[in-house]
Scaffold this active site. Structure first.
Site, mmCIF file in Angstrom:
data_model
loop_
_atom_site.group_PDB
_atom_site.id
_atom_site.type_symbol
_atom_site.label_atom_id
_atom_site.label_comp_id
_atom_site.label_asym_id
_atom_site.label_seq_id
_atom_site.Cartn_x
_atom_site.Cartn_y
_atom_site.Cartn_z
ATOM 1 N N TYR A 1 0.835 -1.215 0.000
ATOM 2 C CA TYR A 1 0.000 0.000 0.000
ATOM 3 C C TYR A 1 0.867 1.263 0.000
ATOM 4 C CZ TYR A 1 -3.208 3.374 2.445
ATOM 5 O OH TYR A 1 -3.960 4.452 2.847
ATOM 6 N N ARG B 1 2.467 -6.491 8.268
ATOM 7 C CA ARG B 1 2.094 -5.242 8.919
ATOM 8 C C ARG B 1 0.676 -5.199 9.469
ATOM 9 N NH1 ARG B 1 -2.398 -3.308 6.740
ATOM 10 N NH2 ARG B 1 -2.436 -3.106 4.474
ATOM 11 N N THR C 1 6.087 1.849 13.968
ATOM 12 C CA THR C 1 4.688 2.208 14.199
ATOM 13 C C THR C 1 4.524 2.957 15.522
ATOM 14 O OG1 THR C 1 2.513 1.299 14.756
ATOM 15 C CG2 THR C 1 4.377 -0.154 15.036
ATOM 16 N N SER D 1 0.059 -5.775 20.156
ATOM 17 C CA SER D 1 -0.200 -7.011 19.406
ATOM 18 C C SER D 1 1.153 -7.643 19.095
ATOM 19 C CB SER D 1 -0.937 -6.724 18.091
ATOM 20 O OG SER D 1 -0.031 -6.164 17.140
ATOM 21 N N TYR E 1 2.222 -8.246 16.232
ATOM 22 C CA TYR E 1 2.770 -7.423 15.158
ATOM 23 C C TYR E 1 3.475 -6.185 15.724
ATOM 24 C CZ TYR E 1 2.636 -3.247 12.337
ATOM 25 O OH TYR E 1 2.967 -2.063 11.762
ATOM 26 N N HIS E 2 2.792 -5.423 16.562
ATOM 27 C CA HIS E 2 3.410 -4.219 17.118
ATOM 28 C C HIS E 2 4.671 -4.587 17.902
ATOM 29 C CE1 HIS E 2 -0.776 -2.633 16.480
ATOM 30 N NE2 HIS E 2 -0.097 -1.605 16.038
ATOM 31 N N LYS F 1 7.689 -4.925 15.664
ATOM 32 C CA LYS F 1 8.281 -3.638 15.293
ATOM 33 C C LYS F 1 9.159 -3.112 16.430
ATOM 34 C CE LYS F 1 6.259 -2.605 11.234
ATOM 35 N NZ LYS F 1 6.975 -2.275 9.993
ATOM 36 N N ASN G 1 -10.410 4.118 6.626
ATOM 37 C CA ASN G 1 -10.795 3.532 5.340
ATOM 38 C C ASN G 1 -12.063 2.692 5.476
ATOM 39 O OD1 ASN G 1 -8.573 4.768 4.236
ATOM 40 N ND2 ASN G 1 -7.357 2.908 3.982
ATOM 41 N N THR H 1 -18.838 0.848 12.200
ATOM 42 C CA THR H 1 -18.664 -0.068 13.329
ATOM 43 C C THR H 1 -17.472 0.350 14.185
ATOM 44 O OG1 THR H 1 -17.410 -1.516 11.865
ATOM 45 C CG2 THR H 1 -19.723 -2.051 12.193
ATOM 46 N N ARG I 1 -10.142 -6.366 20.375
ATOM 47 C CA ARG I 1 -8.787 -6.129 20.867
ATOM 48 C C ARG I 1 -8.804 -5.932 22.380
ATOM 49 N NH1 ARG I 1 -5.506 -2.769 16.262
ATOM 50 N NH2 ARG I 1 -6.596 -3.659 14.482
ATOM 51 N N VAL I 2 -7.646 -6.121 22.983
ATOM 52 C CA VAL I 2 -7.497 -5.768 24.386
ATOM 53 C C VAL I 2 -6.723 -4.459 24.411
ATOM 54 C CG1 VAL I 2 -6.573 -6.454 26.623
ATOM 55 C CG2 VAL I 2 -7.487 -8.194 25.052
ATOM 56 N N GLU I 3 -7.411 -3.371 24.731
ATOM 57 C CA GLU I 3 -6.780 -2.053 24.716
ATOM 58 C C GLU I 3 -7.599 -1.126 25.587
ATOM 59 O OE1 GLU I 3 -6.964 -0.886 20.567
ATOM 60 O OE2 GLU I 3 -9.155 -0.871 20.539
#
Lengths: 425, 425
Positions: free
Chosen positions: A7, A96, A140, A175, A177-178, A181, A236, A249, A322-324
């Protein structure tokens, strides 16, 4: 340019090429394979890499060297750096998606191993064959998490028991993923310290939009545009939901606040980092975003943009997969890129309307199931059938009501015909 | 007990078994393979695992279940946790040498992938099959680096621009190995937060000594004792050099200060953590060491212990193969294990003398080449022939002067006969 098929990678490669830089573009094309695995696709059709670079050449006379290569292949990475002798390496070539990394153990380990090994391969190749090259790495803002203090750019001066030091900002990624990074960031920082490499770690916010000056030159230069629950980002998704008249949502309370930026600013930031390189041995962090919003506020913006045209928009709150923290302090600094000359494109109705128009033009490619319940849960992983959709589509092609916001976590994939029928309702 | 074949894993397994815990011991035996790769060996001969556990059973009537297994095998890890339903998992099963991780790209990537994937496999297995089990993970004080402020136990309350939060302590690890432990720490902390797992991360200092009450029961229960430049730790190396009448080799200025502890305290600390588990969802860090010393001060202690017997000891400073501060502030807290009841064995002449005696008993197994120049450099990696020694031994078996402290980085491996001759000089 590592990760040129992505992207942001594609849009950035065009921008740098247009600016007069000689660009060699590398990608393993794994993102297209992951699309097949996940049953997802870009809203906007994208061309194969050879076609894109040849179209770019026809339109502009400029050349982007294209090579298919996997960064996990240490020998190939070494040979590439040795041969190309780059002034800079722009590294976007990582898995990502946070939800992708949370599907299960396999995807968590794949994400961390893929990202760490690719970056380690680059670091050693730089040490041995291009120690003066500038590594520009896409990190990130998610590395920071949501601390109850102001977020600085990478480092923080801490006073403790009467002594002081400038130390890495304490990180709390959300996460696997995070986390990957963050692991990269620590490895890169270490390599700069012991080998004198130079690196810029771009701690980027959430990107929205799909047009840059270069991408807009021709439909065949389009960059991908993801809206699904695995690869899509929140604004998006809201624009697509808005364009289709679906409810927006919001996960949980929607007080989750993050940094955001327009894709035009992403490509400008990378160019600014490239043209103002880090010093020898320097590891620096730029927080790469232009504004911060809560998820709820973004939904309100989309609603407002539609209201101008007399259109109503519902906002619904789903159980947060998510847990946040859903209500928290957030104040992240982002001065360094402004100091280098970034002129931000702030989020306005025009952008939202242009995205909505893009969606309308490509409405036949929207899979409404992707806009329903999120299909990866931080606690339990991928919900039933998250990636098995393609194989099951024939059996489950019965028409469904269009606004499926049921509590069932089972994922249904309609046939293309059924999807079209639902969109036409 | 994961990593039961290692220096600390074996001693800890015996200690816990003796204390009445039911111990299942897991190891891939890769450490023995790495010894062959590196041309290194334990100073003290160690038995094969089946012999050790059967001897332990004969001597004490207690059983340690022994299974050979690689933690990177996700299915095997899952089945193990599902079947054993452990109250606690004690995880020592990682590549644990900083120099090994700095040899080259292959060893850096192996270290990080091995350690991260093994730990991820455990975390998911715990989530799915033993969410109440307590993960006790061996980390390292080396995750902190050497900040110019006091080091707290894992977390730091930070005030910044008038706001306050308790955040992870900022970390600056000093090798790809130490980085792998930091990556693990972040992954584990995240798993506790989102899945409610309970974990204790033991940020351990440098361990010395080789006897615990249990290991001392019988020579066949010996645990390994490394002194070489890859696997050995600094005090053990000094004791060996002292015992052989060799100069003590200090890297750089020797002002590098670290936390240290006796192996008897390691096993006690693990037991204390086990018997006082973390709460549900809690990720806690214990700094596991008892005293801090500079490298120079340790060398002086060994010299003093020998001086009592009228023996002279030289201390030489070598070019530092590592990239690290050689003079720095260091004040690390280590209160939590004391609060749980740890009664430290402080470093005294008795310990040093007992190690020196151990060395003298096993002098025929010392490879003096291992006591020469370090063979892995942080800037350049493994120096010529670091691991090729075994294959080359025949060709390079000429006798050498015993105190080879030349500037050559070429590594020589004498034949056993030549080594004996050198030791006898």
């Amino acid at each position: 340019m590592l990760g040129v098929d992505g992207y942001l990678g594609w849009a950035t490669a065009l921008h740098l090429s247009q600016a007069g830089h000689d660009v060699v573009g590398i990608d393993s094309l794994v993102r297209r394979r992951w699309d097949r695995e996940c049953g997802t696709q870009s809203l906007i059709p994208i061309k194969a890499m050879p076609k894109r670079v040849s179209l770019w050449n026809q339109l502009t006379g400029r050349t982007i060297g294209w090579r298919q290569m996997d960064l996990r292949d240490a020998r190939a990475v070494t040979e590439l750096v040795q041969e190309v002798q780059p002034d800079a390496l722009i590294h976007f070539a990582e898995q990502r998606s946070a939800p992708f990394s949370m599907i299960d153990l396999e995807h968590a380990a794949l994400t961390q191993v893929n990202n760490l090994v690719g970056t380690l391969n680059l670091l050693f190749a730089l040490r041995d064959y291009a120690p003066r090259a500038h590594l520009i790495k896409l990190g990130t803002m998610g590395e920071y998490g949501t601390p109850n203090i102001d977020i600085e750019e990478g480092f923080l001066t801490i006073t403790h028991n009467g002594r002081q030091d400038r130390l890495p900002f304490p990180m709390q990624p959300g996460s696997f993923y995070h986390l990957s990074k963050l692991h990269d960031s620590h490895n890169i920082q270490f390599a700069c310290r012991i080998w004198g490499l130079r690196a810029t770690d771009l701690h980027q916010g959430v990107v929205y939009g799909n047009h840059t000056d270069e991408v807009a030159l021709h439909p065949g230069l389009a960059t991908r545009f993801d809206y699904d629950a695995i690869w899509g980002t929140v604004l998006n998704r809201f624009c697509i939901q808005g364009a289709l008249g679906l409810p927006l949502t919001v996960y949980g309370k929607g007080g989750q606040t993050r940094g955001f930026l327009d894709i035009r600013d992403t490509v400008a930031c990378v160019r600014l980092a490239l043209e103002h390189p880090a010093a020898e041995g320097e590891y620096r962090v730029f927080n790469q975003f232009t504004e911060q919003f809560s998820v709820k506020a973004l939904a309100e913006k989309v609603r407002a943009a539609r209201a101008v045209h007399g259109l109503d928009t519902n906002i619904v709150h789903l159980a947060n997969p998510r847990v946040e923290r859903e209500e928290h302090y957030y104040n992240a600094k982002h001065q360094k890129l402004l100091d280098l000359g970034l002129r931000p494109h702030y989020l306005g109705d025009t952008l939202i309307e242009s995205v909505i128009e893009t969606v309308e033009r490509n409405a036949s490619r929207v899979d409404p199931v992707e806009l329903e319940q999120p299909n990866v849960d931080w606690r339990r992983g991928g919900t039933a059938g998250w990636g098995k959709a393609a194989a099951e589509s024939a059996a489950e092609a019965e028409p469904q009501p269009v606004l499926v916001l049921s509590s069932s976590r089972r994922r249904r994939r309609p046939s293309p015909r059924a999807a079209a029928a639902r969109l036409a309702q």
